[in-house]
Design an enzyme around this catalytic site. Structure first.
Site, mmCIF file in Angstrom:
data_model
loop_
_atom_site.group_PDB
_atom_site.id
_atom_site.type_symbol
_atom_site.label_atom_id
_atom_site.label_comp_id
_atom_site.label_asym_id
_atom_site.label_seq_id
_atom_site.Cartn_x
_atom_site.Cartn_y
_atom_site.Cartn_z
ATOM 1 N N SER A 1 43.314 42.612 51.171
ATOM 2 C CA SER A 1 42.522 41.418 51.493
ATOM 3 C C SER A 1 41.983 41.569 52.912
ATOM 4 O O SER A 1 42.648 42.158 53.771
ATOM 5 C CB SER A 1 43.391 40.165 51.431
ATOM 6 O OG SER A 1 44.331 40.160 52.492
ATOM 7 N N ASP A 2 40.793 41.057 53.145
ATOM 8 C CA ASP A 2 40.336 41.015 54.525
ATOM 9 C C ASP A 2 41.120 39.912 55.234
ATOM 10 O O ASP A 2 41.622 38.980 54.608
ATOM 11 C CB ASP A 2 38.829 40.758 54.579
ATOM 12 C CG ASP A 2 38.218 41.322 55.851
ATOM 13 O OD1 ASP A 2 38.951 41.519 56.839
ATOM 14 O OD2 ASP A 2 37.002 41.551 55.861
ATOM 15 N N TRP A 3 41.233 40.025 56.543
ATOM 16 C CA TRP A 3 42.070 39.134 57.338
ATOM 17 C C TRP A 3 41.594 37.675 57.170
ATOM 18 O O TRP A 3 40.491 37.332 57.583
ATOM 19 C CB TRP A 3 42.025 39.568 58.800
ATOM 20 C CG TRP A 3 42.968 40.697 59.159
ATOM 21 C CD1 TRP A 3 43.921 40.673 60.149
ATOM 22 C CD2 TRP A 3 43.072 42.000 58.560
ATOM 23 N NE1 TRP A 3 44.607 41.883 60.173
ATOM 24 C CE2 TRP A 3 44.110 42.705 59.223
ATOM 25 C CE3 TRP A 3 42.416 42.634 57.495
ATOM 26 C CZ2 TRP A 3 44.484 44.008 58.875
ATOM 27 C CZ3 TRP A 3 42.794 43.933 57.147
ATOM 28 C CH2 TRP A 3 43.815 44.597 57.843
#
Ligand SMILES: *[C@@H]1O[C@H](CO)[C@@H](O)[C@H](O)[C@H]1NC(C)=O
Ligand SMILES: *[C@@H]1O[C@H](CO)[C@@H](O)[C@H](O)[C@H]1NC(C)=O
Ligand SMILES: *[C@@H]1O[C@H](CO)[C@@H](O)[C@H](O)[C@H]1NC(C)=O
Ligand SMILES: *[C@@H]1O[C@H](CO)[C@@H](O)[C@H](O)[C@H]1NC(C)=O
Ligand SMILES: *[C@@H]1O[C@H](CO)[C@@H](O)[C@H](O)[C@H]1NC(C)=O
Ligand SMILES: *[C@@H]1O[C@H](CO)[C@@H](O)[C@H](O)[C@H]1NC(C)=O
Ligand SMILES: *[C@@H]1O[C@H](CO)[C@@H](O)[C@H](O)[C@H]1NC(C)=O
Ligand SMILES: *[C@@H]1O[C@H](CO)[C@@H](O)[C@H](O)[C@H]1NC(C)=O
Ligand SMILES: *[C@@H]1O[C@H](CO)[C@@H](O)[C@H](O)[C@H]1NC(C)=O
Ligand SMILES: *[C@@H]1O[C@H](CO)[C@@H](O)[C@H](O)[C@H]1NC(C)=O
Ligand SMILES: *[C@@H]1O[C@H](CO)[C@@H](O)[C@H](O)[C@H]1NC(C)=O
Ligand SMILES: *[C@@H]1O[C@H](CO)[C@@H](O)[C@H](O)[C@H]1NC(C)=O
Length: 778
Positions: free
Chosen positions: A264-266
């Site tokens: 997942s992106d942050w």
């Protein structure tokens, strides 16, 4: 062009009916998460990883999937009991960020503009060495299929992006570092990308971008499965992108048989259960960042498995997907250097931050070369290459260092301080930045050359007020700085730029403040004005580009730390420019497809991708719009002639190099053939008909005999290098079954249409002197 290990992005065409009801949550029904099978060339690594995972407790597995606090941008706790050390993940696409002791590489766009497979590969290989030597297991680079370029502010062709992505992934891996092909799908704008910004926003319902993928949408990148990690953000059709079972489980893991992990992106993960069912494999930052971006997975994932909500096999699959590339790269056996930096100072205050320089000398040379070979000559009335001018004026703050230091823009802040002379732009801002150890500014390099050639050089490095009349009103009628300097010069070099950063889209395609006025002042007094632009994409230059005193225009992109050196190589003709545009340069923003950046601040703003497959030059061709400079355009100091196009079906051969077969359905499948088999090659002679040595990017476009296709699509390029005056070389292009196929929305498969394909070869998307035809054999 050798695509031995193929990672390709192409356009998938979806049917709306299929899509509309296919977006379940992935919780075991239609688009459940496929388990890793190990792949063709990964079997040893897969076996190693599986054996390790079999010995892990549930808590240990969860520890390997959930971000932890630590020194790096992303951290995994590891399993010391089984010899698995902590994992370090670090930004970003132009160098190891945000630490010192590393290089600032050219932006991806500068590398793309070289169309040079060797330089694109070397950029990643050298960057990978720095990641590795800093102890980084997973580099959050390169940028691949997202953005794909539907908005006119990015890179714009899926075929070329595919080739560049493959080379960039390979370069990092050949340095021993895992690559992250980011971002997977639908990541085409910054505006409303992420509603989750607790640091700046108290808005109760901040907008979240919703992406509606529909019929013939452009946003299905086809990644031939490879050892990638993927990052996902945004909402696709009302599920967070990293929860989306259709795109992750079905498209990526099942059809493309992707064997790596999805990260997942942050801040992109908003739900523990949906993410696990939807195919996500690593939660970042998990419970790291002191929970500022939320606390995801970790103990909650353990509970969810214990109470039967998530099957333990799903977690086992996640960890195996994370550990297989680790074993494949040899990171299990040869320990990486310790991480001595601490990028999370305020969040992780107890670890020291030690400076360690890992740069190698030859890296600066690769950076300089990419700057020179990517520089794109857009206009030249003969002034370039410079013939050792005696008197040189340099205008513009972009020629010199930022007054607040080389990292004042982008490095220490996403933006530039507003009351600041921003200096030369070597790079954009945000997570895509990397600290520059130094910047060789244009003035530094020009001055050195001027001294070497015995010339005079003077720079005015303010952007405004240089033709200020107040001085003239003094009793002595003193000239303004512009008047004092410019009329007597042999050449006036004007430096312009435009800033771009993560967190927002460029507000327009205009150059930054007062840049146009600077050119207008220059042309008033000098009849030989050379304009150089440091830009992240298209810029509106219509106010002055046709002025007769503007004798040359160079797009130098964001070239990284060796900026001035690479530029001077080109201006003085040591290197003949060979960069070409990797996007269409329109005369006006309105010429591009409308509505590609959605700015409506509704609670769920929608990006509808309504231009479908007509992205960039496909749009201009279909709507017969004349751009300022077409896709693939760029001038040289010599000229090239194209002749002798030949189609060679005897060169057909099976795909011999895939390290992983995909499971994409196609009509011509007989069980043993592949979409990636080469059906024929096309070759053409390229002759240097000018007086100096030069390199040429030969391009192949295809007109596909099926209604409602773009007039032509890029399906090959081959840079023939260093042709001496009069010399010829052969450009060769391999056409694979996939390159000739279109997606059949009724039967849900690829197929090669019936009829005559027209194959065009030439110097740009609108300069295609050669053509030949090919039809599918019955
Ligand atoms: C997106 O999902 C919604 C809700 O399931 C559905 O109604 C819609 O048709 C989908 N949109 C497209 C374009 O597939
Ligand atoms: C799966 O998700 C759907 C909603 O998308 C829900 O209705 C259903 O109850 C879920 N099934 C399970 C087993 O959790
Ligand atoms: C797993 O555990 C077994 C039994 O304790 C041991 O023999 C084996 O070496 C372990 N395998 C790995 C990969 O740690
Ligand atoms: C999980 O990681 C944490 C560090 O964040 C460590 O303290 C803990 O012991 C680990 N748990 C297991 C079961 O390895
Ligand atoms: C399972 O555990 C999760 C996390 O603790 C909790 O939110 C959820 O309500 C539990 N579900 C069931 C069915 O017990
Ligand atoms: C840093 O160390 C102090 C003192 O040992 C401790 O109280 C604190 O919790 C530590 N902070 C972090 C983020 O580990
Ligand atoms: C520096 O950049 C910022 C935007 O990032 C801009 O507001 C400012 O005007 C720029 N300064 C100059 C002198 O152009
Ligand atoms: C001329 O320069 C002076 C001093 O920098 C400034 O105050 C003034 O506004 C300028 N005038 C014009 C017309 O630009
Ligand atoms: C070009 O420059 C000359 C001075 O060298 C000037 O007289 C002329 O007006 C300029 N032309 C334009 C179109 O600006
Ligand atoms: C996208 O489509 C939806 C549904 O048709 C519509 O409400 C919305 O206005 C569209 N958005 C844009 C930017 O066109
Ligand atoms: C240039 O190419 C054309 C065909 O495109 C050919 O007829 C001509 O002979 C070539 N000229 C040279 C000098 O190669
Ligand atoms: C090559 O050089 C000759 C002689 O100097 C000149 O006439 C001709 O214009 C040049 N050709 C090109 C393409 O520059």
């Amino acid at each position: 062009m050798k695509l031995d290990l193929l990672l390709t992005l192409a356009i998938v065409l979806f049917s709306p009916q299929v899509f509309a009801d296919d977006l379940d949550s992935g919780n075991g029904t239609r688009w459940s998460a496929p388990a890793l099978v190990g792949g063709k060339s990964w079997s040893d690594a897969f076996a190693k990883a599986s054996a390790l995972v079999a010995n892990m407790t549930l808590e240990e597995k969860v520890n390997m999937t959930t971000g932890d606090n630590g020194r790096c941008v992303g951290n995994l706790a590891g399993v010391p009991r089984l010899g698995i050390e902590r994992f370090c993940l670090e930004d970003g696409p132009v160098g190891v960020r945000p630490i010192h002791g590393v290089s600032q590489f050219p932006a991806g766009l500068a590398a793309a503009a070289t169309w040079d497979e060797d330089l694109i590969y070397k950029r990643s290989l050298h960057m990978g060495q720095e990641f590795y030597d800093q102890g980084v297991h997973i580099a959050l680079a390169p940028v691949t299929g997202g953005p794909l370029g539907r908005a006119p502010r990015w890179y714009a062709d899926p075929y070329a992006t595919g080739v560049a992505s493959y080379l960039s992934v390979k370069g990092l891996q050949d340095s021993g570092v895992a690559a992250t092909a980011k971002h997977f799908i639908g990541y085409e704008q910054e505006t409303f990308r992420n509603p989750y910004n607790p640091l700046t926003s108290n808005v109760p319902f901040p907008p979240t971008l919703m992406i509606r993928l529909h019929t013939r949408s452009t946003c299905g990148p086809l990644l031939k499965a490879f050892e990638l990690e993927l990052r996902i953000y945004n909402e696709i059709n009302q599920t967070q992108a990293c929860h989306n079972a259709y795109t992750q489980n079905h498209l990526l893991k099942r059809e493309l048989a992707f064997q790596g992990s999805i990260i997942s992106d942050w801040g992109g993960q908003h739900d523990n259960v949906a993410a696990a069912h939807g195919g996500m494999d690593m939660s970042m930052p998990g419970h790291g960042f002191l929970g500022l971006l939320g606390v995801m997975w970790g103990d909650a994932l353990v509970d969810l498995v214990r109470n039967g909500t998530i099957p333990e096999e799903r977690v086992t699959d996640m960890v195996t997907r994370i550990l297989t590339p680790w074993a494949w790269l040899g990171q299990d056996e040869k320990k990486l250097p310790d991480v001595v930096f601490n990028t999370n100072g305020p969040l992780f205050p107890n670890a020291t931050d030690v400076y360690r320089d890992v740069r190698k000398k030859e890296t600066a040379d690769v950076i300089r070369k990419i700057g020179a070979h990517g520089a794109t000559l857009l206009k030249n009335s003969g002034v370039l290459p410079l013939q050792n001018p005696q008197r040189i004026a340099v205008l513009g703050n972009d020629a010199v260092d930022n007054v607040l230091g080389v990292n004042a823009c982008g490095g220490t802040a996403a933006d530039c301080p507003s009351d600041n002379l921003n200096g030369t732009m070597s790079m954009g801002g945000g997570s895509g930045y990397a600290y520059a150890p130094y910047i060789v500014t244009p003035l530094d390099a020009l001055k050195k050359r001027a001294i070497d050639t015995g010339a005079e050089i003077s720079a005015i490095t303010l952007n405004t007020g240089i033709d200020n009349v107040t001085a003239q009103q003094s009793p002595f009628q003193l000239p303004t700085p512009a008047q004092a300097f410019l009329p007597a010069t042999d050449v006036t070099l004007v430096f312009l730029h435009a800033w771009a950063s993560e967190s927002y889209d460029r507000p327009s395609i205009e150059l930054d403040d007062h840049m146009n006025e600077l050119v207008e002042t220059a042309v008033k007094y000098s009849s030989n004005v050379v304009v150089v632009m440091h830009i992240p994409g298209v810029a509106n230059i219509e106010r002055w580009v046709d002025n007769e005193n503007v004798t040359a225009v160079v797009a130098a992109w964001y070239p990284g730390q060796e900026s001035g050196n690479g530029l001077v190589d080109v201006l003085y003709g040591d290197i003949n420019p060979s960069g070409k545009l990797p996007f269409t340069w329109a005369k006006s923003y309105d010429d591009y497809a409308p509505g590609t950046i959605v700015e409506d601040p509704a609670q769920a703003p929608q990006a509808n991708f309504s231009e479908g497959i007509f992205v960039d030059y496909r749009w201009f061709d279909a709507h017969d719009i004349t751009p300022r400079y077409e896709f693939g355009f760029g001038l040289s100091y010599t000229t090239f002639n194209y002749s002798d196009i030949v189609i060679d079906e005897s060169a057909a051969h099976a795909d011999k190099v895939a390290i992983q077969e995909t499971a994409e359905p196609f009509l011509e499948s007989d069980g043993s053939n592949s979409l990636y088999d080469v059906l024929f090659t096309v070759s053409a002679a390229v002759t240097n008909t000018g007086n100096v040595t030069g390199s040429e990017v030969a391009q192949l476009y295809l007109s596909i005999p099926e209604g409602d296709q773009p007039p032509k699509v890029l399906r090959g390029f081959d840079k023939v290098k260093n042709l001496a005056a009069g010399e010829s070389a052969t450009a060769t292009f391999e056409l694979r079954r996939k390159d000739l196929s279109v997606w059949d929305v009724v039967n849900q498969q690829w197929h090669i249409p019936e009829g005559k394909f027209v194959i065009h070869v030439g110097a740009s998307s609108r300069n295609l002197p050669l053509s030949a035809t090919w039809s599918k054999s019955p």
